[in-house]
Motif scaffolding. Structure first.
Motif, PDB file in Angstrom:
ATOM      1  N   LEU A 111      34.697  80.761  27.066  1.00  0.00           N
ATOM      2  CA  LEU A 111      34.341  79.726  28.039  1.00  0.00           C
ATOM      3  C   LEU A 111      33.771  78.494  27.341  1.00  0.00           C
ATOM      4  O   LEU A 111      34.130  77.360  27.669  1.00  0.00           O
ATOM      5  CB  LEU A 111      33.331  80.282  29.039  1.00  0.00           C
ATOM      6  CG  LEU A 111      32.760  79.280  30.051  1.00  0.00           C
ATOM      7  CD1 LEU A 111      33.865  78.672  30.905  1.00  0.00           C
ATOM      8  CD2 LEU A 111      31.707  79.945  30.932  1.00  0.00           C
ATOM      9  N   ALA A 112      32.880  78.707  26.380  1.00  0.00           N
ATOM     10  CA  ALA A 112      32.292  77.579  25.659  1.00  0.00           C
ATOM     11  C   ALA A 112      33.359  76.772  24.929  1.00  0.00           C
ATOM     12  O   ALA A 112      33.348  75.530  24.958  1.00  0.00           O
ATOM     13  CB  ALA A 112      31.240  78.088  24.669  1.00  0.00           C
ATOM     14  N   THR A 113      34.286  77.456  24.292  1.00  0.00           N
ATOM     15  CA  THR A 113      35.362  76.763  23.566  1.00  0.00           C
ATOM     16  C   THR A 113      36.232  75.957  24.522  1.00  0.00           C
ATOM     17  O   THR A 113      36.587  74.804  24.234  1.00  0.00           O
ATOM     18  CB  THR A 113      36.231  77.781  22.811  1.00  0.00           C
ATOM     19  OG1 THR A 113      35.410  78.583  21.963  1.00  0.00           O
ATOM     20  CG2 THR A 113      37.274  77.072  21.954  1.00  0.00           C
ATOM     21  N   LEU A 114      36.562  76.534  25.651  1.00  0.00           N
ATOM     22  CA  LEU A 114      37.415  75.852  26.628  1.00  0.00           C
ATOM     23  C   LEU A 114      36.720  74.619  27.203  1.00  0.00           C
ATOM     24  O   LEU A 114      37.339  73.549  27.330  1.00  0.00           O
ATOM     25  CB  LEU A 114      37.794  76.818  27.746  1.00  0.00           C
ATOM     26  CG  LEU A 114      38.656  78.026  27.352  1.00  0.00           C
ATOM     27  CD1 LEU A 114      38.816  78.969  28.538  1.00  0.00           C
ATOM     28  CD2 LEU A 114      40.027  77.570  26.845  1.00  0.00           C
ATOM     29  N   LEU A 115      35.449  74.771  27.553  1.00  0.00           N
ATOM     30  CA  LEU A 115      34.727  73.647  28.148  1.00  0.00           C
ATOM     31  C   LEU A 115      34.542  72.505  27.154  1.00  0.00           C
ATOM     32  O   LEU A 115      34.753  71.330  27.491  1.00  0.00           O
ATOM     33  CB  LEU A 115      33.361  74.111  28.657  1.00  0.00           C
ATOM     34  CG  LEU A 115      33.370  74.991  29.910  1.00  0.00           C
ATOM     35  CD1 LEU A 115      31.964  75.482  30.231  1.00  0.00           C
ATOM     36  CD2 LEU A 115      33.950  74.229  31.102  1.00  0.00           C
ATOM     37  N   ILE A 116      34.158  72.824  25.929  1.00  0.00           N
ATOM     38  CA  ILE A 116      33.974  71.772  24.921  1.00  0.00           C
ATOM     39  C   ILE A 116      35.293  71.102  24.600  1.00  0.00           C
ATOM     40  O   ILE A 116      35.372  69.877  24.419  1.00  0.00           O
ATOM     41  CB  ILE A 116      33.319  72.351  23.658  1.00  0.00           C
ATOM     42  CG1 ILE A 116      31.892  72.822  23.984  1.00  0.00           C
ATOM     43  CG2 ILE A 116      33.290  71.318  22.539  1.00  0.00           C
ATOM     44  CD1 ILE A 116      31.215  73.573  22.857  1.00  0.00           C
ATOM     45  N   ALA A 118      37.841  70.771  26.649  1.00  0.00           N
ATOM     46  CA  ALA A 118      38.278  69.967  27.788  1.00  0.00           C
ATOM     47  C   ALA A 118      37.385  68.760  28.044  1.00  0.00           C
ATOM     48  O   ALA A 118      37.868  67.698  28.455  1.00  0.00           O
ATOM     49  CB  ALA A 118      38.341  70.840  29.041  1.00  0.00           C
ATOM     50  N   ILE A 119      36.077  68.906  27.789  1.00  0.00           N
ATOM     51  CA  ILE A 119      35.129  67.850  28.158  1.00  0.00           C
ATOM     52  C   ILE A 119      34.840  66.889  27.006  1.00  0.00           C
ATOM     53  O   ILE A 119      34.567  65.714  27.221  1.00  0.00           O
ATOM     54  CB  ILE A 119      33.816  68.482  28.672  1.00  0.00           C
ATOM     55  CG1 ILE A 119      34.087  69.276  29.955  1.00  0.00           C
ATOM     56  CG2 ILE A 119      32.755  67.430  28.920  1.00  0.00           C
ATOM     57  CD1 ILE A 119      32.891  70.066  30.451  1.00  0.00           C
ATOM     58  N   ILE A 120      34.930  67.382  25.767  1.00  0.00           N
ATOM     59  CA  ILE A 120      34.592  66.533  24.624  1.00  0.00           C
ATOM     60  C   ILE A 120      35.807  66.210  23.764  1.00  0.00           C
ATOM     61  O   ILE A 120      36.159  65.049  23.571  1.00  0.00           O
ATOM     62  CB  ILE A 120      33.485  67.190  23.769  1.00  0.00           C
ATOM     63  CG1 ILE A 120      32.212  67.377  24.601  1.00  0.00           C
ATOM     64  CG2 ILE A 120      33.191  66.347  22.521  1.00  0.00           C
ATOM     65  CD1 ILE A 120      31.105  68.103  23.870  1.00  0.00           C
ATOM     66  N   VAL A 124      38.249  62.471  23.792  1.00  0.00           N
ATOM     67  CA  VAL A 124      38.199  61.690  22.551  1.00  0.00           C
ATOM     68  C   VAL A 124      39.586  61.534  21.927  1.00  0.00           C
ATOM     69  O   VAL A 124      39.899  60.487  21.342  1.00  0.00           O
ATOM     70  CB  VAL A 124      37.225  62.351  21.548  1.00  0.00           C
ATOM     71  CG1 VAL A 124      37.319  61.688  20.175  1.00  0.00           C
ATOM     72  CG2 VAL A 124      35.800  62.276  22.073  1.00  0.00           C
ATOM     73  N   THR A 125      40.423  62.548  22.062  1.00  0.00           N
ATOM     74  CA  THR A 125      41.725  62.527  21.387  1.00  0.00           C
ATOM     75  C   THR A 125      42.891  62.213  22.322  1.00  0.00           C
ATOM     76  O   THR A 125      44.020  62.068  21.858  1.00  0.00           O
ATOM     77  CB  THR A 125      41.990  63.890  20.714  1.00  0.00           C
ATOM     78  OG1 THR A 125      41.935  64.936  21.707  1.00  0.00           O
ATOM     79  CG2 THR A 125      40.962  64.171  19.633  1.00  0.00           C
ATOM     80  N   SER A 126      42.638  62.108  23.631  1.00  0.00           N
ATOM     81  CA  SER A 126      43.716  61.831  24.580  1.00  0.00           C
ATOM     82  C   SER A 126      44.144  60.369  24.505  1.00  0.00           C
ATOM     83  O   SER A 126      43.344  59.475  24.214  1.00  0.00           O
ATOM     84  CB  SER A 126      43.263  62.156  26.008  1.00  0.00           C
ATOM     85  OG  SER A 126      44.265  61.828  26.936  1.00  0.00           O
ATOM     86  N   PHE A 134      40.300  62.635  33.492  1.00  0.00           N
ATOM     87  CA  PHE A 134      39.495  63.529  34.329  1.00  0.00           C
ATOM     88  C   PHE A 134      40.015  63.647  35.760  1.00  0.00           C
ATOM     89  O   PHE A 134      39.600  64.551  36.493  1.00  0.00           O
ATOM     90  CB  PHE A 134      38.040  63.068  34.327  1.00  0.00           C
ATOM     91  CG  PHE A 134      37.301  63.429  33.075  1.00  0.00           C
ATOM     92  CD1 PHE A 134      36.986  64.743  32.794  1.00  0.00           C
ATOM     93  CD2 PHE A 134      36.933  62.445  32.158  1.00  0.00           C
ATOM     94  CE1 PHE A 134      36.302  65.081  31.627  1.00  0.00           C
ATOM     95  CE2 PHE A 134      36.255  62.783  30.996  1.00  0.00           C
ATOM     96  CZ  PHE A 134      35.940  64.097  30.719  1.00  0.00           C
ATOM     97  N   SER A 135      40.911  62.781  36.147  1.00  0.00           N
ATOM     98  CA  SER A 135      41.512  62.914  37.478  1.00  0.00           C
ATOM     99  C   SER A 135      42.768  63.776  37.451  1.00  0.00           C
ATOM    100  O   SER A 135      43.307  64.138  38.502  1.00  0.00           O
ATOM    101  CB  SER A 135      41.863  61.526  38.036  1.00  0.00           C
ATOM    102  OG  SER A 135      42.841  60.889  37.226  1.00  0.00           O
ATOM    103  N   ASP A 136      43.218  64.114  36.262  1.00  0.00           N
ATOM    104  CA  ASP A 136      44.412  64.955  36.108  1.00  0.00           C
ATOM    105  C   ASP A 136      44.029  66.420  36.295  1.00  0.00           C
ATOM    106  O   ASP A 136      43.125  66.936  35.619  1.00  0.00           O
ATOM    107  CB  ASP A 136      45.022  64.737  34.723  1.00  0.00           C
ATOM    108  CG  ASP A 136      46.429  65.299  34.604  1.00  0.00           C
ATOM    109  OD1 ASP A 136      46.656  66.419  35.114  1.00  0.00           O
ATOM    110  OD2 ASP A 136      47.292  64.635  33.996  1.00  0.00           O
ATOM    111  N   SER A 137      44.694  67.097  37.194  1.00  0.00           N
ATOM    112  CA  SER A 137      44.369  68.501  37.484  1.00  0.00           C
ATOM    113  C   SER A 137      44.610  69.410  36.279  1.00  0.00           C
ATOM    114  O   SER A 137      44.020  70.498  36.184  1.00  0.00           O
ATOM    115  CB  SER A 137      45.199  69.000  38.671  1.00  0.00           C
ATOM    116  OG  SER A 137      46.590  68.943  38.379  1.00  0.00           O
ATOM    117  N   THR A 138      45.446  68.973  35.337  1.00  0.00           N
ATOM    118  CA  THR A 138      45.721  69.782  34.146  1.00  0.00           C
ATOM    119  C   THR A 138      44.453  70.037  33.340  1.00  0.00           C
ATOM    120  O   THR A 138      44.301  71.092  32.715  1.00  0.00           O
ATOM    121  CB  THR A 138      46.752  69.068  33.252  1.00  0.00           C
ATOM    122  OG1 THR A 138      47.903  68.750  34.018  1.00  0.00           O
ATOM    123  CG2 THR A 138      47.173  69.944  32.087  1.00  0.00           C
ATOM    124  N   THR A 139      43.524  69.096  33.372  1.00  0.00           N
ATOM    125  CA  THR A 139      42.258  69.251  32.647  1.00  0.00           C
ATOM    126  C   THR A 139      41.503  70.490  33.119  1.00  0.00           C
ATOM    127  O   THR A 139      40.977  71.267  32.314  1.00  0.00           O
ATOM    128  CB  THR A 139      41.379  68.002  32.847  1.00  0.00           C
ATOM    129  OG1 THR A 139      42.086  66.849  32.385  1.00  0.00           O
ATOM    130  CG2 THR A 139      40.067  68.128  32.099  1.00  0.00           C
TER     131      THR A 139
END
Length: 381
Positions: A111-116, A118-120, A124-126, A134-139
């Motif tokens: 969970l920690a790996t997935l959240l970091i 997706a959120i960090i 930064v790399t997108s 953040f409006s994309d449901s894929t996130t």
């Protein structure tokens, strides 16, 4: 001469007399170091796809022909997992405590790996604007689907310019198979299969043969992938050794016999089975040599390294495009080791302890007299 006499008992006498049931005691082995090596091998092998470089080859893959370093490392993980978790299940005798321990071992760090990611890492790399990202449901699907073990690799616009496109963590695919192996193991335990002298061998033989016939007997739902096919036999071999641990002696004679078979059958169609047999026995043998046990770490950072290795490699390839394979390998291993330490101390160690306490608490609540009665009944079947 005195130096030789001091050296020989450490390397020869100890291994020649160690039963597997004694080797599996924590103080008598250093299996953790092989998990650490395997985690680094995964990073090493992935670098050839993430940072491709003309003339660079994986020498393990080139030498073996049927496997490469990253895939071989996963098989080592599955063998060690089958060995250790089966031994734990037998020792505790509680299906509930086993399931609770496995949950707290796998999901919190995941969970920690997935959240970091997706959120960090993702924002930064997108190549998308933050609002679009953040409006994309894929996130959010990335986090949710992977928690449910429906492997999902993409975050919107992330790593789209890398050589290995659009994949933030290519290592996640093994986790659903690992959990499936736990569930099958637990089901066999509840059915009382471990109490039979013959049934474990028959089940192992079926698991061993199934991939050779295109998974037409047991794992018919598996995709056609040679790497996936061999995970179950590796896990099952570890489990089988744990079940018969009181009858198995790990010694130099066993090790020599395994490598002789691997050499004699090296040109045969199914030579990989003999190689894996020899490699796994080698790991057991070396893991309880005194100098290896003395080098044991107090932390097991292999899972954290495994979870973080691929995202780190992709991030390096994104920030430093065109860098060499060796740059990606060494940099990613160093950074992933650091993240593995953080994952262990901040998440994994605490959750493992919490899982143990939770399992015991629930067991006492269900059956104050001891282990859950359903497990005891199942063991009498």
């Amino acid at each position: 001469m005195a130096r030789v006499e001091c050296w020989q008992p450490t390397l020869l006498k100890n291994p020649a007399q160690m039963k597997l049931q004694d080797l599996l005691k924590k103080e008598n082995n250093n299996l953790d170091i092989f998990r650490l090596i395997a985690a680094c091998m995964v990073i090493w092998g992935h670098a050839y796809a993430i940072s491709p470089e003309a003339g660079s080859v994986d020498y393990i893959g080139q030498s073996l022909g049927f496997d490469y370093s990253g895939s071989l490392a996963v098989k080592i993980f599955f063998f060690l997992s089958g060995l250790v978790v089966t031994n734990s299940l037998i020792a505790k005798g509680s299906a509930l405590q086993f399931a609770t321990a496995r949950f707290f071992r796998i999901w919190p760090a995941l969970l920690a790996t997935l959240l970091i990611s997706a959120i960090i890492v993702g924002p930064v790399t997108s190549n998308l604007a933050l609002s679009n990202y953040f409006s994309d449901s894929t996130t959010y699907q990335y986090v949710w689907n992977n928690l449910l073990l429906h492997t999902h690799y993409k975050l919107p616009g992330v790593f789209s310019g890398n050589s290995y496109k659009d994949v933030i963590n290519g290592s996640l695919w093994t986790i659903p198979y690992e959990v499936a192996a736990y569930l099958i193991l637990l089901a066999l335990f509840l059915l009382g299969a471990f109490q039979s002298k013959i049934l474990p061998m028959l089940v192992f033989a079926l698991i061993l043969l199934d991939p050779l016939f295109g998974n037409r007997f047991l794992f018919t739902w598996l995709p056609q992938n040679h790497e996936i096919d061999l995970l179950a036999p590796c896990f099952a071999f570890g489990s089988l050794l744990a079940i018969y641990k009181d009858k198995i002696e790990v010694n130099a004679r066993m090790l020599a016999g395994a490598w002789i078979l691997a050499y004699l059958f090296k040109n045969q169609t199914f030579n990989f089975y003999f190689f894996y047999l020899a490699l796994f026995i080698f790991i057991l043998y070396v893991s309880h040599l005194k100098w290896v046990v003395d080098a044991k770490f107090k932390t097991d950072i292999s899972y954290g390294i495994y979870l973080w290795g691929f995202p780190v490699q992709q991030t390096l390839a994104h920030i430093f495009p065109g860098q060499s394979v060796i740059f990606n390998q060494l940099s990613a291993i160093g950074m992933s080791i650091l993240l593995g330490f953080l994952s262990w101390h901040l998440i994994e160690k605490k959750c493992i302890t919490l899982g143990a306490h939770t399992g015991r608490y629930i067991s006492r609540r269900i059956n104050p007299q001891g282990a859950p009665h359903l497990v005891e009944q199942a063991q009498r079947i």
